[in-house]
Structures are given as C-alpha cells and as structure tokens.
Motif scaffolding. Structure first.
Motif, PDB file in Angstrom:
ATOM      1  N   GLY A   1      41.226   8.489 -66.415  1.00 52.22           N
ATOM      2  CA  GLY A   1      40.914   8.912 -67.771  1.00 52.22           C
ATOM      3  C   GLY A   1      42.842   9.100 -68.226  1.00 52.22           C
ATOM      4  N   LEU A   2      43.222   8.396 -67.670  1.00 50.61           N
ATOM      5  CA  LEU A   2      44.603   8.007 -67.829  1.00 50.61           C
ATOM      6  C   LEU A   2      44.777   6.420 -68.510  1.00 50.61           C
ATOM      7  CD1 LEU A   2      47.702   9.303 -68.089  1.00 50.61           C
ATOM      8  CD2 LEU A   2      47.868   7.642 -65.852  1.00 50.61           C
ATOM      9  N   LEU A   3      45.337   6.837 -69.956  1.00 48.28           N
ATOM     10  CA  LEU A   3      45.192   5.483 -70.451  1.00 48.28           C
ATOM     11  C   LEU A   3      46.337   4.622 -70.289  1.00 48.28           C
ATOM     12  CD1 LEU A   3      45.834   6.180 -74.299  1.00 48.28           C
ATOM     13  CD2 LEU A   3      44.197   4.145 -73.342  1.00 48.28           C
ATOM     14  N   SER A   4      46.991   3.227 -69.640  1.00 52.80           N
ATOM     15  CA  SER A   4      47.534   2.302 -69.259  1.00 52.80           C
ATOM     16  C   SER A   4      49.091   2.416 -70.455  1.00 52.80           C
ATOM     17  CB  SER A   4      47.239   1.119 -68.843  1.00 52.80           C
ATOM     18  OG  SER A   4      46.468   1.375 -67.878  1.00 52.80           O
ATOM     19  N   ILE A   5      48.707   2.078 -71.683  1.00 53.26           N
ATOM     20  CA  ILE A   5      49.472   1.894 -72.360  1.00 53.26           C
ATOM     21  C   ILE A   5      48.727   2.654 -73.883  1.00 53.26           C
ATOM     22  CG2 ILE A   5      51.036  -0.143 -71.626  1.00 53.26           C
ATOM     23  CD1 ILE A   5      50.030  -1.891 -73.313  1.00 53.26           C
ATOM     24  N   ALA A   6      49.646   2.936 -74.818  1.00 48.44           N
ATOM     25  CA  ALA A   6      49.085   4.217 -76.108  1.00 48.44           C
ATOM     26  C   ALA A   6      48.815   2.334 -76.908  1.00 48.44           C
ATOM     27  CB  ALA A   6      50.651   4.699 -77.067  1.00 48.44           C
ATOM     28  N   THR A   7      47.827   2.720 -77.522  1.00 50.69           N
ATOM     29  CA  THR A   7      46.993   2.265 -78.686  1.00 50.69           C
ATOM     30  C   THR A   7      47.870   2.533 -80.154  1.00 50.69           C
ATOM     31  OG1 THR A   7      45.180   3.467 -78.937  1.00 50.69           O
ATOM     32  CG2 THR A   7      44.906   1.707 -77.078  1.00 50.69           C
ATOM     33  N   ALA A   8      47.254   1.488 -80.963  1.00 49.56           N
ATOM     34  CA  ALA A   8      47.553   2.141 -82.298  1.00 49.56           C
ATOM     35  C   ALA A   8      46.723   3.540 -82.398  1.00 49.56           C
ATOM     36  CB  ALA A   8      46.900   0.820 -83.527  1.00 49.56           C
ATOM     37  N   THR A   9      45.610   3.357 -82.082  1.00 56.81           N
ATOM     38  CA  THR A   9      45.074   5.200 -82.586  1.00 56.81           C
ATOM     39  C   THR A   9      45.399   5.871 -81.487  1.00 56.81           C
ATOM     40  OG1 THR A   9      43.153   4.915 -81.052  1.00 56.81           O
ATOM     41  CG2 THR A   9      43.287   4.260 -83.800  1.00 56.81           C
ATOM     42  N   GLU A  10      46.147   5.998 -80.450  1.00 53.42           N
ATOM     43  CA  GLU A  10      46.013   7.002 -79.068  1.00 53.42           C
ATOM     44  C   GLU A  10      47.552   7.042 -79.091  1.00 53.42           C
ATOM     45  OE1 GLU A  10      42.122   7.702 -77.266  1.00 53.42           O
ATOM     46  OE2 GLU A  10      42.705   5.608 -77.671  1.00 53.42           O
ATOM     47  N   LYS A  11      48.069   8.286 -79.283  1.00 51.37           N
ATOM     48  CA  LYS A  11      49.989   8.280 -78.659  1.00 51.37           C
ATOM     49  C   LYS A  11      49.786   8.894 -78.190  1.00 51.37           C
ATOM     50  CE  LYS A  11      51.738   5.405 -81.431  1.00 51.37           C
ATOM     51  NZ  LYS A  11      50.416   4.057 -82.189  1.00 51.37           N
ATOM     52  N   GLU A  12      49.328   9.469 -77.008  1.00 51.40           N
ATOM     53  CA  GLU A  12      48.932  10.586 -75.613  1.00 51.40           C
ATOM     54  C   GLU A  12      49.603  10.060 -74.839  1.00 51.40           C
ATOM     55  OE1 GLU A  12      45.074  10.873 -74.211  1.00 51.40           O
ATOM     56  OE2 GLU A  12      45.383  10.371 -75.764  1.00 51.40           O
ATOM     57  N   GLN A  13      49.968  10.942 -73.619  1.00 54.35           N
ATOM     58  CA  GLN A  13      50.582  10.536 -72.729  1.00 54.35           C
ATOM     59  C   GLN A  13      50.063   9.594 -72.111  1.00 54.35           C
ATOM     60  OE1 GLN A  13      50.664  13.304 -69.287  1.00 54.35           O
ATOM     61  NE2 GLN A  13      52.914  13.036 -69.327  1.00 54.35           N
ATOM     62  N   THR A  14      50.168   8.413 -71.246  1.00 51.51           N
ATOM     63  CA  THR A  14      49.573   6.706 -70.953  1.00 51.51           C
ATOM     64  C   THR A  14      50.690   6.737 -69.324  1.00 51.51           C
ATOM     65  OG1 THR A  14      52.064   5.376 -71.597  1.00 51.51           O
ATOM     66  CG2 THR A  14      49.458   6.530 -73.466  1.00 51.51           C
ATOM     67  N   ALA A  15      50.643   5.945 -68.935  1.00 58.20           N
ATOM     68  CA  ALA A  15      50.616   5.460 -67.792  1.00 58.20           C
ATOM     69  C   ALA A  15      52.571   5.255 -67.895  1.00 58.20           C
ATOM     70  CB  ALA A  15      50.383   4.508 -66.644  1.00 58.20           C
ATOM     71  N   TYR A  16      52.237   4.280 -68.592  1.00 60.32           N
ATOM     72  CA  TYR A  16      53.705   3.424 -69.163  1.00 60.32           C
ATOM     73  C   TYR A  16      54.252   4.786 -69.875  1.00 60.32           C
ATOM     74  CZ  TYR A  16      57.438   1.166 -72.486  1.00 60.32           C
ATOM     75  OH  TYR A  16      58.331   0.415 -72.615  1.00 60.32           O
ATOM     76  N   SER A  17      54.500   5.921 -69.913  1.00 59.72           N
ATOM     77  CA  SER A  17      55.553   6.988 -70.410  1.00 59.72           C
ATOM     78  C   SER A  17      55.743   7.973 -69.682  1.00 59.72           C
ATOM     79  CB  SER A  17      54.691   7.381 -71.874  1.00 59.72           C
ATOM     80  OG  SER A  17      53.669   8.545 -70.968  1.00 59.72           O
ATOM     81  N   ILE A  18      54.575   7.786 -68.836  1.00 55.86           N
ATOM     82  CA  ILE A  18      54.967   8.915 -67.818  1.00 55.86           C
ATOM     83  C   ILE A  18      55.516   8.098 -67.246  1.00 55.86           C
ATOM     84  CG2 ILE A  18      53.649   9.714 -65.404  1.00 55.86           C
ATOM     85  CD1 ILE A  18      51.036  10.504 -66.970  1.00 55.86           C
ATOM     86  N   LEU A  19      55.695   7.098 -66.493  1.00 51.72           N
ATOM     87  CA  LEU A  19      56.902   5.929 -65.661  1.00 51.72           C
ATOM     88  C   LEU A  19      58.162   5.362 -66.698  1.00 51.72           C
ATOM     89  CD1 LEU A  19      54.797   3.231 -63.902  1.00 51.72           C
ATOM     90  CD2 LEU A  19      55.723   5.649 -62.932  1.00 51.72           C
ATOM     91  N   SER A  20      58.153   5.819 -67.925  1.00 52.83           N
ATOM     92  CA  SER A  20      59.598   5.675 -68.743  1.00 52.83           C
ATOM     93  C   SER A  20      60.281   6.833 -68.572  1.00 52.83           C
ATOM     94  CB  SER A  20      58.889   5.744 -70.703  1.00 52.83           C
ATOM     95  OG  SER A  20      58.622   4.319 -70.011  1.00 52.83           O
ATOM     96  N   ASP A  21      59.673   7.921 -68.505  1.00 53.92           N
ATOM     97  CA  ASP A  21      60.570   9.025 -68.907  1.00 53.92           C
ATOM     98  C   ASP A  21      61.059   9.725 -66.828  1.00 53.92           C
ATOM     99  OD1 ASP A  21      59.135   9.859 -70.847  1.00 53.92           O
ATOM    100  OD2 ASP A  21      57.928  11.783 -70.005  1.00 53.92           O
ATOM    101  N   HIS A  22      60.035   9.613 -65.770  1.00 49.52           N
ATOM    102  CA  HIS A  22      59.859   9.350 -64.703  1.00 49.52           C
ATOM    103  C   HIS A  22      61.603   7.871 -64.266  1.00 49.52           C
ATOM    104  CE1 HIS A  22      59.757   8.818 -60.240  1.00 49.52           C
ATOM    105  NE2 HIS A  22      60.015   7.719 -59.968  1.00 49.52           N
ATOM    106  N   VAL A  23      61.540   7.041 -64.948  1.00 48.34           N
ATOM    107  CA  VAL A  23      62.983   6.292 -64.257  1.00 48.34           C
ATOM    108  C   VAL A  23      64.128   6.507 -64.831  1.00 48.34           C
ATOM    109  CG1 VAL A  23      61.518   4.207 -63.817  1.00 48.34           C
ATOM    110  CG2 VAL A  23      62.101   4.234 -65.800  1.00 48.34           C
ATOM    111  N   LYS A  24      63.795   7.015 -66.340  1.00 51.92           N
ATOM    112  CA  LYS A  24      65.028   8.041 -67.705  1.00 51.92           C
ATOM    113  C   LYS A  24      65.694   9.346 -66.942  1.00 51.92           C
ATOM    114  CE  LYS A  24      63.974   5.842 -71.847  1.00 51.92           C
ATOM    115  NZ  LYS A  24      64.193   4.338 -71.327  1.00 51.92           N
ATOM    116  N   LYS A  25      64.987   9.812 -65.777  1.00 48.45           N
ATOM    117  CA  LYS A  25      65.764  11.062 -65.357  1.00 48.45           C
ATOM    118  C   LYS A  25      66.931  10.673 -64.607  1.00 48.45           C
ATOM    119  CE  LYS A  25      61.655  14.254 -65.691  1.00 48.45           C
ATOM    120  NZ  LYS A  25      60.503  14.056 -64.662  1.00 48.45           N
TER     121      LYS A  25
END
Length: 303
Positions: free
Chosen positions: A106-130
């Motif tokens: 149910g979780l997108l790997s990365i954002a697509t042109a149509t979907e900018k919701e939470q993705t594995a990529y965005s979750i991990l980006s936030d994680h390393v930026k902390k």
C-alpha cells in the motif's frame, strides 16, 4: 546453552550492555539467535552493522564470525537500537552507504507525476535528514505500491551510480513469494516474453522476440491447494509489473490483481512479497543477504 548471569537477566532494553560467555564453538549468528531469542535475525544483523557487538574487546561485523570456548561476547544496547522506526516501513539494515527496508503493501516506493503522497523515499529522506539536514537518499529500484518486502536505497549519488552501473553483477539474488489463483500443475518453470506498456500504463506481454523489453521469470511451487498456489519467483530481469504479467501469462493471476486478470481478492491486498535481496556491498565487497518471512496472510490460505 549459556544463560546470562543474574544481574543481566533484567529486560535487555534497560541494560546498557549484555555480556555472554561462549561455552561451545559456534558461528556468531547462531550463538546470538540462541542466546537472545527476543531479537530477530535482522535486528541482530542491524546490531552488527552498527558496530554494537564485540568479541574479547574487538568489534565484529560478520554474522558468520567463528566463536571459541571461553570468549566473551558483549552486546552494547545503544540509542541506535531505540531509534524510532519510521512509520510505514521497517529499517532492517543501515550503514554509511546504503539503507535496506521492508516496505508494507500500500506504500508507494517513490512519488509519481500524479501522486505526491507519502512514499518509502519521502519517509526515508525525512529519517536521514533528522540526523543531518544535508543527508539525502537515492533510489536504486522500486516495488509496486501493493507489493510488500525488501527494498534498498543508496545514501549518496556515488553509491547509487556504483550499484546501478553494476546492478546485474552486484545483485546476486532477488526472489519473491507470490500467491496465485488456482493450482499450478507444473512444479517449476521459466516464463520468457517481451513486455510493452500501453498509454493506460498496462504492460502487455508478447512471445515475439524483440517486441518490447525482454523479461525472464523463474518460478517454483512451494505449496498449493485447489484454490491457490504459493510460488517462489526469481527474476532474471526487473521489468515493470513483470511477475504480475507473467503469472497472468500462465493462467494463474496474482490474487488481488484485478489489473492483470485476478478474480479472487481473499486477503485485501496483492499476493506479492519481495522476500530476498542478496547483493555485493559496493564498498566492502561483502555479500549482504536479507531474507524476510513469508507474510502470515499468505500462509493462512494454505493452513
């Protein structure tokens, strides 16, 4: 088996260090699985990766390190272990170069042109930026939204390039478990076809050579009953929706996969899970292998 001494029998999370004495020769991972049954294999691998295990004062990172009688193994339970897991996925391994996660269905790997919701990529980006706002992560491969399982991301562009340029040689194994409709009669087989994508983002399979991108899938039946089959699937190529199209090709669509011909939807999700990822580490050259459990809801269909 050796039992930790009484003062260390308190809940492991509260103990800063656990000291274990080796009473018989053993491989490190086997020893730890027996001694620390509350931790999974992947959690123990994470401790190794974070340099939290030492033998006779020397930090050890290899899971198959041989242990001898009389040696002292010390596990340091630092804050790294207690770091909150990001929501929606589980980090199973992390070092300065790569992050391996288990993604939920149910979780997108990365954002697509149509979907900018939470993705594995965005979750991990936030994680390393902390830890440091300058930190970034880089995509190496992706899983379909409805597919769960093991994924790897790079922590620098250099590592991304190294792995992507040598993907065929670097990745030693990518295997999936899949539940399909009906009883697959042939115990194992290989499916080869050429895939093209329509304007509606549906992949079409052709048996005509060079009519699209070549896709090769190997499968083996693990369990079956009259309604479903559980297969182990290994990819030789990693095309979009490859497993899903190839299962439709042999007349056994993946359960829950309406897009590719499924009629049955017994578990409320797609019956596809990326189970094993094995690769050569781009920096150390060591073989790293992550294997996850077969999802319980898959197995319940065969009990």
């Amino acid at each position: 088996m050796h039992t930790p001494s009484s003062e260390l029998r308190t809940k492991i999370g509260k103990v800063k260090q656990t000291c274990l004495e080796v009473t018989e020769p053993a491989e490190l991972m086997k020893f730890m699985l027996a001694e620390i049954p509350s931790k999974s294999r992947n959690e123990l691998k994470s401790l190794l990766a974070h340099h939290q295990i030492s033998v006779d004062g020397e930090v050890v990172t290899k899971y198959n390190h041989p242990l001898e009688i009389g040696q002292q193994l010390v596990v340091t339970w630092t804050k790294v272990l207690m770091e909150k897991q990001p929501e929606g996925l589980t980090i199973v391994f992390e070092d300065p170069h790569i992050i391996i996660v288990e993604k939920r269905a149910g979780l997108l790997s990365i954002a697509t042109a149509t979907e900018k919701e939470q993705t594995a990529y965005s979750i991990l980006s936030d994680h390393v930026k902390k830890r440091d706002p300058k930190n970034k992560i880089f995509v190496l491969h992706r899983l379909d939204r409805e597919t769960s399982g093991v994924m790897m991301f790079a922590k620098s562009e250099k590592i991304q390039q190294l792995l992507q340029n040598a993907w065929k040689d670097a990745v030693l194994e990518r295997s999936y478990v899949v539940v399909v409709e009906g009883a697959v009669t042939k115990e194992q087989g290989t499916i080869t076809s050429w895939l093209t994508e329509s304007k509606a983002y549906i992949m079409y399979s052709s048996r005509t050579p060079n009519d699209g991108q070549k896709a090769v899938t190997h499968y083996k039946v693990l369990k079956k009953n009259k309604n479903y089959s559980l297969l182990e699937v290994k990819l030789e190529t990693g095309r979009k929706n490859q497993i899903r199209v190839h299962m439709q090709d042999i007349g056994h669509s993946v359960i829950g996969d309406k897009k590719y011909g499924a009629i049955k939807h017994p578990i409320g999700r797609l019956g596809l899970h990326a189970r094993v990822l094995a690769f050569k580490h781009p920096i150390t050259g060591e073989e790293v292998r992550y294997e996850t459990d077969i999802p319980k809801e898959f197995l319940n269909l065969f009990s």
